[in-house]
Each structure stands twice: as C-alpha cells, then as structure tokens.
Scaffold this motif. Structure first.
Motif, PDB file in Angstrom:
ATOM      1  N   ARG A  51      58.416  17.387 -70.314  1.00 34.38           N
ATOM      2  CA  ARG A  51      58.928  18.572 -71.003  1.00 34.38           C
ATOM      3  C   ARG A  51      60.002  18.210 -72.030  1.00 34.38           C
ATOM      4  O   ARG A  51      60.040  18.785 -73.113  1.00 34.38           O
ATOM      5  CB  ARG A  51      59.481  19.578 -69.992  1.00 34.38           C
ATOM      6  CG  ARG A  51      58.432  20.188 -69.079  1.00 34.38           C
ATOM      7  CD  ARG A  51      59.034  21.278 -68.215  1.00 34.38           C
ATOM      8  NE  ARG A  51      58.026  21.887 -67.352  1.00 34.38           N
ATOM      9  CZ  ARG A  51      58.091  23.148 -66.910  1.00 34.38           C
ATOM     10  NH1 ARG A  51      59.113  23.927 -67.256  1.00 34.38           N
ATOM     11  NH2 ARG A  51      57.143  23.623 -66.129  1.00 34.38           N
ATOM     12  N   VAL A  52      60.865  17.296 -71.672  1.00 39.51           N
ATOM     13  CA  VAL A  52      61.934  16.939 -72.605  1.00 39.51           C
ATOM     14  C   VAL A  52      61.452  15.952 -73.659  1.00 39.51           C
ATOM     15  O   VAL A  52      62.153  15.696 -74.641  1.00 39.51           O
ATOM     16  CB  VAL A  52      63.167  16.362 -71.872  1.00 39.51           C
ATOM     17  CG1 VAL A  52      63.689  17.347 -70.839  1.00 39.51           C
ATOM     18  CG2 VAL A  52      62.858  15.020 -71.240  1.00 39.51           C
TER      19      VAL A  52
ATOM     20  N   ILE B 296      60.080  21.486 -60.042  1.00 43.94           N
ATOM     21  CA  ILE B 296      59.526  20.595 -61.054  1.00 43.94           C
ATOM     22  C   ILE B 296      59.905  19.155 -60.730  1.00 43.94           C
ATOM     23  O   ILE B 296      61.087  18.845 -60.548  1.00 43.94           O
ATOM     24  CB  ILE B 296      60.049  20.973 -62.458  1.00 43.94           C
ATOM     25  CG1 ILE B 296      59.707  22.423 -62.787  1.00 43.94           C
ATOM     26  CG2 ILE B 296      59.469  20.037 -63.520  1.00 43.94           C
ATOM     27  CD1 ILE B 296      60.344  22.919 -64.063  1.00 43.94           C
ATOM     28  N   GLY B 297      58.917  18.272 -60.649  1.00 40.56           N
ATOM     29  CA  GLY B 297      59.180  16.866 -60.383  1.00 40.56           C
ATOM     30  C   GLY B 297      59.716  16.165 -61.617  1.00 40.56           C
ATOM     31  O   GLY B 297      59.579  16.644 -62.740  1.00 40.56           O
ATOM     32  N   ILE B 298      60.295  15.003 -61.421  1.00 44.06           N
ATOM     33  CA  ILE B 298      60.940  14.307 -62.523  1.00 44.06           C
ATOM     34  C   ILE B 298      59.938  13.878 -63.593  1.00 44.06           C
ATOM     35  O   ILE B 298      60.243  13.913 -64.787  1.00 44.06           O
ATOM     36  CB  ILE B 298      61.764  13.094 -62.016  1.00 44.06           C
ATOM     37  CG1 ILE B 298      62.549  12.450 -63.168  1.00 44.06           C
ATOM     38  CG2 ILE B 298      60.884  12.103 -61.298  1.00 44.06           C
ATOM     39  CD1 ILE B 298      63.487  13.378 -63.885  1.00 44.06           C
ATOM     40  N   GLU B 299      58.732  13.484 -63.210  1.00 43.06           N
ATOM     41  CA  GLU B 299      57.752  13.073 -64.221  1.00 43.06           C
ATOM     42  C   GLU B 299      57.383  14.239 -65.127  1.00 43.06           C
ATOM     43  O   GLU B 299      57.318  14.096 -66.355  1.00 43.06           O
ATOM     44  CB  GLU B 299      56.512  12.495 -63.535  1.00 43.06           C
ATOM     45  CG  GLU B 299      56.772  11.164 -62.834  1.00 43.06           C
ATOM     46  CD  GLU B 299      55.501  10.580 -62.247  1.00 43.06           C
ATOM     47  OE1 GLU B 299      54.410  11.171 -62.468  1.00 43.06           O
ATOM     48  OE2 GLU B 299      55.584   9.540 -61.569  1.00 43.06           O
ATOM     49  N   GLU B 300      57.133  15.395 -64.517  1.00 43.20           N
ATOM     50  CA  GLU B 300      56.826  16.581 -65.329  1.00 43.20           C
ATOM     51  C   GLU B 300      58.018  16.971 -66.180  1.00 43.20           C
ATOM     52  O   GLU B 300      57.864  17.372 -67.340  1.00 43.20           O
ATOM     53  CB  GLU B 300      56.420  17.746 -64.422  1.00 43.20           C
ATOM     54  CG  GLU B 300      56.091  19.024 -65.199  1.00 43.20           C
ATOM     55  CD  GLU B 300      55.773  20.203 -64.302  1.00 43.20           C
ATOM     56  OE1 GLU B 300      55.761  21.342 -64.824  1.00 43.20           O
ATOM     57  OE2 GLU B 300      55.555  19.998 -63.083  1.00 43.20           O
ATOM     58  N   TYR B 301      59.224  16.852 -65.620  1.00 41.10           N
ATOM     59  CA  TYR B 301      60.410  17.242 -66.383  1.00 41.10           C
ATOM     60  C   TYR B 301      60.595  16.350 -67.605  1.00 41.10           C
ATOM     61  O   TYR B 301      60.899  16.824 -68.702  1.00 41.10           O
ATOM     62  CB  TYR B 301      61.665  17.193 -65.510  1.00 41.10           C
ATOM     63  CG  TYR B 301      62.822  17.939 -66.147  1.00 41.10           C
ATOM     64  CD1 TYR B 301      62.927  19.322 -66.020  1.00 41.10           C
ATOM     65  CD2 TYR B 301      63.781  17.272 -66.905  1.00 41.10           C
ATOM     66  CE1 TYR B 301      63.957  20.018 -66.631  1.00 41.10           C
ATOM     67  CE2 TYR B 301      64.802  17.957 -67.512  1.00 41.10           C
ATOM     68  CZ  TYR B 301      64.883  19.328 -67.374  1.00 41.10           C
ATOM     69  OH  TYR B 301      65.889  20.016 -67.994  1.00 41.10           O
TER      70      TYR B 301
ATOM     71  N   GLY C  42      68.698  24.615 -69.238  1.00 38.95           N
ATOM     72  CA  GLY C  42      68.524  23.262 -68.739  1.00 38.95           C
ATOM     73  C   GLY C  42      68.170  22.244 -69.802  1.00 38.95           C
ATOM     74  O   GLY C  42      68.688  21.131 -69.801  1.00 38.95           O
ATOM     75  N   LEU C  43      67.277  22.619 -70.736  1.00 40.18           N
ATOM     76  CA  LEU C  43      66.877  21.656 -71.763  1.00 40.18           C
ATOM     77  C   LEU C  43      68.049  21.292 -72.661  1.00 40.18           C
ATOM     78  O   LEU C  43      68.235  20.122 -73.010  1.00 40.18           O
ATOM     79  CB  LEU C  43      65.718  22.211 -72.591  1.00 40.18           C
ATOM     80  CG  LEU C  43      64.347  22.240 -71.911  1.00 40.18           C
ATOM     81  CD1 LEU C  43      63.304  22.799 -72.864  1.00 40.18           C
ATOM     82  CD2 LEU C  43      63.945  20.858 -71.418  1.00 40.18           C
ATOM     83  N   ARG C  44      68.845  22.264 -73.048  1.00 38.39           N
ATOM     84  CA  ARG C  44      70.003  21.956 -73.894  1.00 38.39           C
ATOM     85  C   ARG C  44      71.024  21.127 -73.118  1.00 38.39           C
ATOM     86  O   ARG C  44      71.568  20.148 -73.645  1.00 38.39           O
ATOM     87  CB  ARG C  44      70.655  23.231 -74.424  1.00 38.39           C
ATOM     88  CG  ARG C  44      71.827  22.945 -75.367  1.00 38.39           C
ATOM     89  CD  ARG C  44      72.423  24.204 -75.944  1.00 38.39           C
ATOM     90  NE  ARG C  44      73.531  23.891 -76.845  1.00 38.39           N
ATOM     91  CZ  ARG C  44      73.414  23.652 -78.145  1.00 38.39           C
ATOM     92  NH1 ARG C  44      72.210  23.677 -78.702  1.00 38.39           N
ATOM     93  NH2 ARG C  44      74.465  23.391 -78.890  1.00 38.39           N
ATOM     94  N   ASN C  45      71.282  21.515 -71.882  1.00 37.97           N
ATOM     95  CA  ASN C  45      72.217  20.732 -71.081  1.00 37.97           C
ATOM     96  C   ASN C  45      71.739  19.289 -70.922  1.00 37.97           C
ATOM     97  O   ASN C  45      72.528  18.349 -70.997  1.00 37.97           O
ATOM     98  CB  ASN C  45      72.408  21.367 -69.700  1.00 37.97           C
ATOM     99  CG  ASN C  45      73.235  22.635 -69.756  1.00 37.97           C
ATOM    100  OD1 ASN C  45      73.916  22.916 -70.735  1.00 37.97           O
ATOM    101  ND2 ASN C  45      73.157  23.423 -68.693  1.00 37.97           N
ATOM    102  N   PHE C  46      70.429  19.122 -70.697  1.00 40.94           N
ATOM    103  CA  PHE C  46      69.893  17.777 -70.530  1.00 40.94           C
ATOM    104  C   PHE C  46      69.999  16.988 -71.830  1.00 40.94           C
ATOM    105  O   PHE C  46      70.379  15.802 -71.818  1.00 40.94           O
ATOM    106  CB  PHE C  46      68.437  17.829 -70.062  1.00 40.94           C
ATOM    107  CG  PHE C  46      67.881  16.484 -69.693  1.00 40.94           C
ATOM    108  CD1 PHE C  46      68.061  15.969 -68.425  1.00 40.94           C
ATOM    109  CD2 PHE C  46      67.198  15.719 -70.628  1.00 40.94           C
ATOM    110  CE1 PHE C  46      67.568  14.718 -68.084  1.00 40.94           C
ATOM    111  CE2 PHE C  46      66.697  14.467 -70.299  1.00 40.94           C
ATOM    112  CZ  PHE C  46      66.887  13.964 -69.021  1.00 40.94           C
TER     113      PHE C  46
END
Length: 325
Positions: free
Chosen positions: A39-40, A31-36, A128-132
């Motif tokens: 998501r967040v 997953i690229g940073i823009e897509e990530y 990952g989402l919670r960690n982020f």
C-alpha cells in the motif's frame, strides 16, 4: 544512495479495518506487513523498506510477550550494516510504554521511530499513510540518530521520554512533557528543534528475560490504606502511586505504603495529572519513597522494573536513576 529501513509491525489501528469508511468500530491489526508495504509502495518514498510481522494485535494486548521479540528484531536491525534505521508500527493505546521501554534498552546509534494512526486504514481521513511517510522521512535522517527512540504522530516528532496520549479521538492525539515535540515533519520536510541529546548512545539497560511485578495504584478521594493492602500481592516488587497533585495521597495510604517500603518494596510517587514534576519532599527520606520527577505512572513503572530487575533496591539509588531521566 537509497536509505534502507527495517519495518517491524505489531498491529494496531494503523493496520486496522472497519469495513466502512464512516464506521466508528473497527478491528485493529487486520493488515499484514507485506500488504501494508504494498500500500505504501505507491507513495514514492525515497527508501527501501523490508518488513517483519512481530504481532498483529490491538496494542491494549501488548506486553512482555511482544516486547521481547520486538526488542530482539530491533537489535538485529540496528546491528545490520545494510539497515539505516528501524520503524515500528504500533497501536496508540500503549505506544508510549513500548517507546519508553525500547528507549531504555536500545542503543541510539541509528534512528528508531515508532508510528501509529488514530483512524483505521479504510476510514475517511485515514492518517496512517501520512504518519508512515513522515516516519520514513525521520528514520532516513542521520540527525535522528543520537536522540533515542522517537515517536511520529500528527506531523510532530516526539521523544519517547516525553510523549503521552492525550485524546481518544482525532489525529492530534499526542503531546510531550516536559518537552513538547522535538521536531516537525511532513513527507517532504523535517525540522529539528535542537541537536541530538544522547551523549552516550549505548543502551541504558539490558532487557531482562522476566520483568518484575510492579503495580500502579491510582489515588482518588476516599482511597484508604486497606484498599492498598488488597491490591498489593506478596510477589510485588514495586509500587507506583499515581497520586493526586504532586504525587500526594491520603494519610492512611501513606502509612500503608511506608509499611511496604520497609518490607523492601520500592515505592515511587508519580502524579495522575498529565503534566507536572513530582519533586522530592522532606518526608520522602523517612518514608523511603522515590519521586518520579517528570515520568508519568506508566513510564515510571517501566523504569522501576528495569532497576529492580538489575538488583537495585536502595531508594537513594533509584531516586538518582529517576533524576537522570
């Protein structure tokens, strides 16, 4: 006032895809940073995020070719008046090494937080989402400055100096030594276990263009001197012994390492045990060895690389640098 954070992405499991919610195997760094960041974006985080893709790989493949552009981008973020902090997304396998390298070479004037995940983005229970979200909470906190590089995993905040990976699976995969976690975090709260500890917020070292060759030798029952000789090349500038117990080794290994030390190769005794100090022994002076203190072999290697790159060869001076960590 909205906090503005720079996100530097390097790949890893946090950006991984399995293609199935229950599969064991997955592809890191998909997953690229823009897509990530898209998501967040639905999490309602109270921060303005801008991202840069430094790499998108498994962290087993990370090394100086990634560290240098990552360091440059982090320095740019820290020097930007509009940037309040930096977040680095990273695979967990070598996360502690990248964190420690950045801790040694970045100023501690603004928060720098490294975050990863133990499960890929399409897995059941993706962490990952919670960690982020937790990383955003930490990087947005002014009290995070002056603590050096921080690692956020599993609702815990660790100092780069202390953190290490202890499990291959599960979301509670990191611990700290000699300090355990230095804070607890959720997306809605943050509690520190003490005041910022960096009295000098300037970088400890300049990141050299090339890192000297420093090898790690793993001690085991039956290791002998000839095995050491086969592992060490002529271009080796330093050796970290991942010794048994408190940095111990067989006698024939000691003799071989003494030869190297007398040739000017820096030799550091660390331990293959997860936790425990390696103190100086009376024989270290005669042998020309350095004791790693609380640094594990992989972190001791990075510190020794910085010292050797700066021209330091005196075992006593190298020992003082390890004592100061």
């Amino acid at each position: 006032m909205t906090t503005k954070l720079t996100v530097l992405a390097t790949g890893g499991t946090i950006a991984g895809i399995a293609g199935s919610a229950i599969a064991h195997d997955y592809r890191a760094g998909e997953i690229g940073i823009e897509e990530y960041l898209e998501r967040v974006g639905g999490l309602g985080l109270e921060a303005e995020l801008s991202g840069t893709q430094i790499a998108n790989i498994d962290s087993a493949d990370i090394g100086p070719h990634v560290w240098h552009p990552l360091h440059s981008a982090a320095m740019a973020g820290l020097g930007d008046e509009d940037c309040d902090g930096v977040i680095v997304t990273h695979g967990t396998d070598t996360l502690e090494e990248t964190a420690f390298l950045l801790d040694l070479t970045l100023p501690a004037t603004k928060p720098v937080v490294i975050v990863g995940a133990m499960r890929p983005a399409d897995a059941v229970g993706y962490d990952g989402l919670r960690n982020f979200a937790n990383a955003v909470r930490v990087a947005s906190d002014r009290q995070a400055a002056g603590r050096g590089v921080l690692v956020v995993m599993g609702d815990r905040v660790f100092a780069a100096r202390d953190v290490y990976k202890v499990r291959t699976r599960g979301t509670e995969a990191f611990r700290g030594f000699p300090r355990e976690s230095v804070g607890l975090v959720t997306p809605a709260s943050l509690d520190w276990f003490g005041a910022p500890w960096r009295s000098d917020t300037s970088a400890g070292f300049a990141l050299p263009d090339e890192l000297p060759q420093v090898e790690i030798v793993y001690a085991y029952a039956g290791l002998d001197g000839p095995s050491i000789a086969r592992q060490i090349g002529k271009s080796t500038s330093g050796v970290i012994l991942a010794g048994v117990g408190e940095g111990n080794m067989p006698e024939s290994v000691r003799q071989e390492l003494v030869k190297l030390a007398r040739r000017g190769v820096a030799v550091v005794r660390a331990s293959r045990a997860n936790e425990g100090l390696v103190d100086r022994e009376p024989e270290d002076d005669a042998n020309g060895f350095v004791a790693a203190r609380a640094l594990n072999p992989q972190k001791a290697r990075i510190l020794l690389q910085m010292l050797v790159a700066g021209g330091e060869t005196d075992p006593a001076a190298i020992q003082r640098a390890f004592d100061g960590r």
